[in-house]
Design a protein around this motif. Structure first.
Motif, mmCIF file in Angstrom:
data_model
loop_
_atom_site.group_PDB
_atom_site.id
_atom_site.type_symbol
_atom_site.label_atom_id
_atom_site.label_comp_id
_atom_site.label_asym_id
_atom_site.label_seq_id
_atom_site.Cartn_x
_atom_site.Cartn_y
_atom_site.Cartn_z
ATOM 1 N N ARG A 100 3.711 4.500 -49.386
ATOM 2 C CA ARG A 100 4.954 4.113 -50.057
ATOM 3 C C ARG A 100 6.069 5.107 -49.737
ATOM 4 O O ARG A 100 5.825 6.275 -49.488
ATOM 5 C CB ARG A 100 4.740 4.051 -51.571
ATOM 6 C CG ARG A 100 3.866 2.892 -52.001
ATOM 7 C CD ARG A 100 3.775 2.815 -53.514
ATOM 8 N NE ARG A 100 3.000 1.664 -53.938
ATOM 9 C CZ ARG A 100 3.508 0.447 -54.109
ATOM 10 N NH1 ARG A 100 4.789 0.238 -53.881
ATOM 11 N NH2 ARG A 100 2.748 -0.551 -54.502
ATOM 12 N N ARG A 101 7.296 4.608 -49.793
ATOM 13 C CA ARG A 101 8.454 5.448 -49.500
ATOM 14 C C ARG A 101 8.589 6.549 -50.550
ATOM 15 O O ARG A 101 8.652 6.270 -51.740
ATOM 16 C CB ARG A 101 9.724 4.611 -49.482
ATOM 17 C CG ARG A 101 9.906 3.783 -48.240
ATOM 18 C CD ARG A 101 11.042 2.783 -48.366
ATOM 19 N NE ARG A 101 12.196 3.274 -49.088
ATOM 20 C CZ ARG A 101 13.439 3.332 -48.588
ATOM 21 N NH1 ARG A 101 13.661 2.945 -47.349
ATOM 22 N NH2 ARG A 101 14.443 3.749 -49.319
ATOM 23 N N LYS A 102 8.673 7.780 -50.077
ATOM 24 C CA LYS A 102 8.806 8.883 -51.022
ATOM 25 C C LYS A 102 10.224 8.966 -51.606
ATOM 26 O O LYS A 102 10.438 9.609 -52.626
ATOM 27 C CB LYS A 102 8.410 10.211 -50.371
ATOM 28 C CG LYS A 102 9.269 10.620 -49.185
ATOM 29 C CD LYS A 102 9.092 12.103 -48.835
ATOM 30 C CE LYS A 102 7.660 12.492 -48.535
ATOM 31 N NZ LYS A 102 7.522 13.943 -48.274
ATOM 32 N N GLU A 103 11.197 8.303 -50.964
ATOM 33 C CA GLU A 103 12.574 8.345 -51.456
ATOM 34 C C GLU A 103 12.799 7.474 -52.685
ATOM 35 O O GLU A 103 13.747 7.693 -53.454
ATOM 36 C CB GLU A 103 13.547 7.845 -50.376
ATOM 37 C CG GLU A 103 13.472 8.582 -49.059
ATOM 38 C CD GLU A 103 12.582 7.869 -48.052
ATOM 39 O OE1 GLU A 103 12.945 7.846 -46.878
ATOM 40 O OE2 GLU A 103 11.524 7.341 -48.461
ATOM 41 N N ASP A 104 11.951 6.460 -52.879
ATOM 42 C CA ASP A 104 12.325 5.379 -53.781
ATOM 43 C C ASP A 104 12.395 5.765 -55.247
ATOM 44 O O ASP A 104 13.228 5.242 -55.990
ATOM 45 C CB ASP A 104 11.361 4.202 -53.599
ATOM 46 C CG ASP A 104 11.647 3.427 -52.328
ATOM 47 O OD1 ASP A 104 12.696 3.685 -51.713
ATOM 48 O OD2 ASP A 104 10.827 2.580 -51.949
ATOM 49 N N ILE A 105 11.532 6.662 -55.688
ATOM 50 C CA ILE A 105 11.587 7.054 -57.102
ATOM 51 C C ILE A 105 12.959 7.636 -57.427
ATOM 52 O O ILE A 105 13.579 7.301 -58.441
ATOM 53 C CB ILE A 105 10.459 8.054 -57.432
ATOM 54 C CG1 ILE A 105 9.096 7.351 -57.355
ATOM 55 C CG2 ILE A 105 10.685 8.670 -58.804
ATOM 56 C CD1 ILE A 105 7.920 8.261 -57.585
ATOM 57 N N ARG A 106 13.448 8.483 -56.535
ATOM 58 C CA ARG A 106 14.764 9.100 -56.756
ATOM 59 C C ARG A 106 15.873 8.044 -56.795
ATOM 60 O O ARG A 106 16.724 8.044 -57.692
ATOM 61 C CB ARG A 106 15.032 10.116 -55.642
ATOM 62 C CG ARG A 106 16.309 10.896 -55.802
ATOM 63 C CD ARG A 106 16.327 12.101 -54.872
ATOM 64 N NE ARG A 106 16.271 11.707 -53.471
ATOM 65 C CZ ARG A 106 17.351 11.408 -52.744
ATOM 66 N NH1 ARG A 106 18.551 11.455 -53.303
ATOM 67 N NH2 ARG A 106 17.239 11.087 -51.477
ATOM 68 N N PHE A 107 15.843 7.125 -55.852
ATOM 69 C CA PHE A 107 16.898 6.117 -55.798
ATOM 70 C C PHE A 107 16.808 5.138 -56.970
ATOM 71 O O PHE A 107 17.818 4.805 -57.602
ATOM 72 C CB PHE A 107 16.829 5.344 -54.483
ATOM 73 C CG PHE A 107 17.250 6.148 -53.283
ATOM 74 C CD1 PHE A 107 18.369 6.958 -53.330
ATOM 75 C CD2 PHE A 107 16.525 6.091 -52.107
ATOM 76 C CE1 PHE A 107 18.768 7.702 -52.230
ATOM 77 C CE2 PHE A 107 16.910 6.826 -51.001
ATOM 78 C CZ PHE A 107 18.034 7.632 -51.065
ATOM 79 N N LEU A 108 15.611 4.672 -57.266
ATOM 80 C CA LEU A 108 15.453 3.627 -58.273
ATOM 81 C C LEU A 108 15.636 4.141 -59.693
ATOM 82 O O LEU A 108 15.836 3.356 -60.623
ATOM 83 C CB LEU A 108 14.087 2.955 -58.128
ATOM 84 C CG LEU A 108 13.883 2.175 -56.820
ATOM 85 C CD1 LEU A 108 12.463 1.656 -56.721
ATOM 86 C CD2 LEU A 108 14.869 1.020 -56.721
#
Length: 758
Positions: A2-10
């Motif tokens: 899974r994308r590691k960026e997504d928690i920060r963005f979402l």
């Protein structure tokens, strides 16, 4: 993975340029032309300068005083006659040439004060005739946009691909010919995040600092330093935080970026400018806008033997960075696309119009080229009375012909095109379409199916930089590419983790700041994995090579005897091991001959022109005859992106590109009024962006044919859908209507008119 960026963005923790406010910053507003074409008779800024909170009102007169340079064209186009590149200052001087042309920059304590002051600038305009219709730009009676520069017409450059005599001969001996005139309509890219620019002047360091969304900071810095301010590169810093979409539009040298830097130096304080959505519509570079007539010649077996293409391509009023390259050299790199055809002759007239400039937009020339070829093959199938799938089978480049030198001289290194089509038709259930058509007809609807094949020339600039540095147990990966949604923090971390045997979670991506990024060509042209990924791989290998040397010292063994397995450095044939922690500790005080630290960088230079992702897309539509509304009922695609680093990321890229292709095929059209030159589609009330309801669930597959041109075996993945969707959907709509062709976008009104005409 899974994308590691997504928690920060979402969770709302993204940091975009507009999230930053610098101490003491002022606010800038751009006053833009309300006319498509006019002389500037006079400008009176006295009332605006006296307005509350106003700090500066800047016009072209001040740009001359301060010696600012012109916005340049940054490409060359081979041509028998020189390309005409008109001068473009950051603020219009003497004339305005499109609605939205910047005329003045007003800076005040607040944005509202700057907006109010802009209303007080008095400009006396002498309106002139305008031309916004690409097809009419070269008419003898068309208004000439650059007559004050000695031009007698609106021609920027006439580009010729060559092979004219060969193509004429193919047509002369052909069994059958087909022809068609059509458009690739003008589009607005509309990233989720409008442009923002914050300029600072660091007086002690004597340098400008720009905060702004980009697709790569190095190129923006170099352009500003070299062309606008004429200063050394180290006197200008560019910082890009998170960026909400790019699509080719973010990598440009924009007038507003220069304005905020210039104003910040004059005022001695930071200046911030934020685009409104209407400014995005008016002034961001647009895409496509080409009018084409094409002819294809066939032998008696339906094998294509010749292709002749004549295109007028709108440049807008001014040339942007890559403008004339897109419809000429960029698109022509894949002339003939995936088909075995050598006699191809293209001529492109790049023409000026009183519109916003065009430049690279997702696909950047390749969607237009694929559309031309695919429409002509559909016409050929109709002429021969054979299936659209069958005519393509008869024309594909065969696997035994690869590597295949295409008509542009580029070597297509890999691809199984007929096999990819077969996989796509299977996913789409092509053979059972007749049953679904019958079901639709019973319900009073019309149903059609279509396919489109594309190939891209991807890779962009032939070099890329990466640096891998291990510090306190974490890996800092510095890259010259730039992630604006593609998932580099995930994909590149996978490469580093696999290569070094360190945790995926311990890899941190560092990008978007010219103080920490040494060089690099940014992200565009589907180049990140094949260029930045390979650079990351090679920099990781350099770190591992040094780590093995340090491990050999710790283990008192020869380097050639040390391997890395299961997280341990091991001496072959023994139980002697050491760990990464011990190697890291030794790196701080290494043995003689080794520099301190585990810190390696490299510039990867490829020795090929590009590589060639490709794919077959199949669309199925249903039409309501009473309203003309087109529903995209089914969509299947098989892409060959080479080896997949992260299939989830590639699926995401495919979804996004297909949606933009759907937008072009069915919904989007940037339009100007032909009489006044006013922009008619400057809001989302007037310009139809695709939404989730405009697409079915996509059925996607991959035919993995690794490229031999890089050690990862990867090809580009970000733009295929924008190339494959338009021809597939238009083919399906034409099939449902029982006609040869319909121009994009196939809006309900346009479809209804076809039905009403019988």
């Amino acid at each position: 993975m899974r994308r590691k960026e997504d928690i920060r963005f979402l969770t709302g923790q993204g940091q975009y340029t507009d999230d930053f406010d610098l101490p003491g910053q002022a606010h800038g507003v751009v006053l833009r032309s309300p006319h498509a074409h006019a002389r500037i008779v006079s400008i009176d800024t006295s009332a605006a300068r006296a307005a509350p909170g106003v700090l500066a009102v800047l016009t072209a007169a001040e740009t001359r005083e301060d010696g600012l340079g012109m916005i340049p064209l940054q490409v060359e186009i081979p041509s028998a006659d020189p390309l005409f590149c008109p001068p473009r200052p950051i603020l219009a001087e003497g004339r305005v040439r499109f609605v939205g042309d910047p005329v003045a920059f007003i800076v005040a304590e607040t944005r509202a004060q700057a907006q109010d002051a802009a209303e007080l600038v008095e400009i006396d305009y002498d309106p002139l005739p305008s031309i916004t219709d690409t097809a009419r730009a070269m008419d003898p009676d068309a208004p000439v946009i650059w007559d004050d520069q000695g031009r007698a017409d609106n021609l920027c450059v006439l580009w010729d691909s060559g092979r004219g005599e060969e193509t004429d001969a193919a047509f002369a001996h052909a069994a059958r010919r087909v022809s068609l005139s059509f458009i690739n309509q003008r589009l607005v890219g509309n990233p989720m995040e409008p442009r923002v620019a914050i300029g600072e002047w660091e007086a002690e360091a004597g340098r400008h600092v720009l905060h702004s969304p980009t697709q790569g900071v190095i190129r923006v810095r170099d352009s500003l330093a070299k062309f606008i301010f004429n200063v050394p590169m180290d006197r200008l810093r560019v910082i890009s935080p998170d960026v909400g979409g790019g699509f080719g539009l973010r990598g440009k040298l924009f007038p507003e970026s220069a304005m905020v830097l210039w104003a910040a130096k004059r005022l001695g304080r930071a200046v911030k400018w934020r685009s409104g959505r209407t400014e995005t519509f008016l002034c961001d570079p647009h895409g496509r806008d080409q009018v084409t007539t094409a002819e294809m010649a066939f032998d008696d077996t339906a094998k294509a033997v010749g292709l002749r293409v004549r295109t007028d391509a709108a440049m807008g009023a001014y040339l942007m960075d890559f403008g004339p390259r897109i419809p000429t050299v960029a698109g022509a790199r894949i002339s003939g696309t995936v088909y075995d055809i050598q006699a191809v002759h293209q001529q492109v007239r790049c023409v000026f119009t009183n519109t916003a400039s065009t430049d690279a937009y997702r696909g950047a020339g390749r969607p237009e080229t694929a559309y031309v070829v695919e429409r002509m093959l559909d016409m050929g199938a109709r002429e021969f009375g054979i299936g659209r799938d069958e005519i393509r089978r008869r024309n594909y480049i065969r696997p035994d012909q690869i590597p295949y030198k295409n008509t542009a001289g580029n070597l297509i290194d890999s691809g199984h095109f007929a096999e990819t089509q077969a996989m796509a038709l299977d996913l789409a259930e092509w053979d059972s379409f007749a049953d679904r058509r019958a079901t639709s007809e019973a319900a009073g609807k019309k149903r059609g199916i279509g396919l489109g094949y594309f190939i891209e020339a991807s890779g962009g600039q032939p070099f890329e930089w990466a640096r891998v540095r291990i510090e306190a147990g974490r890996v800092k990966l510095h890259v010259g590419t730039f992630s604006h949604g593609q998932g580099h923090a995930t994909a590149f971390a996978q490469i580093v983790s696999e290569r070094l045997g360190l945790p995926f979670e311990a890899v941190d991506l560092v990008q978007g700041d010219t103080d920490t990024v040494q060089t690099g060509a940014g992200t565009g042209g589907s180049r990140s994995s094949q260029m930045g990924g390979v650079a990351t791989l090679r920099a990781s290998d350099l770190v591992m090579a040094k780590a093995k040397r340090l491990a050999a010292h710790l283990l008192e063994a020869g380097v050639e005897d040390v391997s890395f397995e299961d997280g341990q450095f091991r001496v072959a044939g023994t139980d002697l091991t050491t760990s990464w922690d011990q190697v890291m500790e030794l790196s701080h005080a290494p043995p003689e001959g080794e520099a301190p630290g585990l810190d390696e960088q490299t510039i990867y230079r490829r020795d090929t022109e590009c590589n060639f992702p490709n794919g077959c897309h199949v669309a199925e539509v249903e039409i309501d005859p009473e309203t003309g509304a087109v529903t995209l009922a089914r969509y299947a695609a098989v892409d060959d992106c080479g080896r997949l680093i992260n299939p989830m990321l590639v699926h995401g890229q495919a979804h996004g590109a297909i949606m933009q292709g759907i937008g072009q095929a069915l919904l989007e059209h940037a339009r100007y009024d032909p009489e006044s030159g006013q922009f008619l589609t400057a809001t989302f009330q007037d310009y139809a962006m695709p939404r989730a309801a405009d697409a079915p669930e996509f059925v996607l597959g991959f035919n993995i044919v690794p490229t031999p041109t890089n050690e990862l075996g990867v090809k580009g993945a970000g733009e295929g859908g924008s190339c494959g969707a338009p021809p597939a959907i238009v083919s399906a709509v034409a099939d449902a209507l029982g006609i040869a062709h319909i121009d994009m976008p196939a809006t309900p009104e346009k479809v209804w008119r076809v039905l009403a005409a019988g």
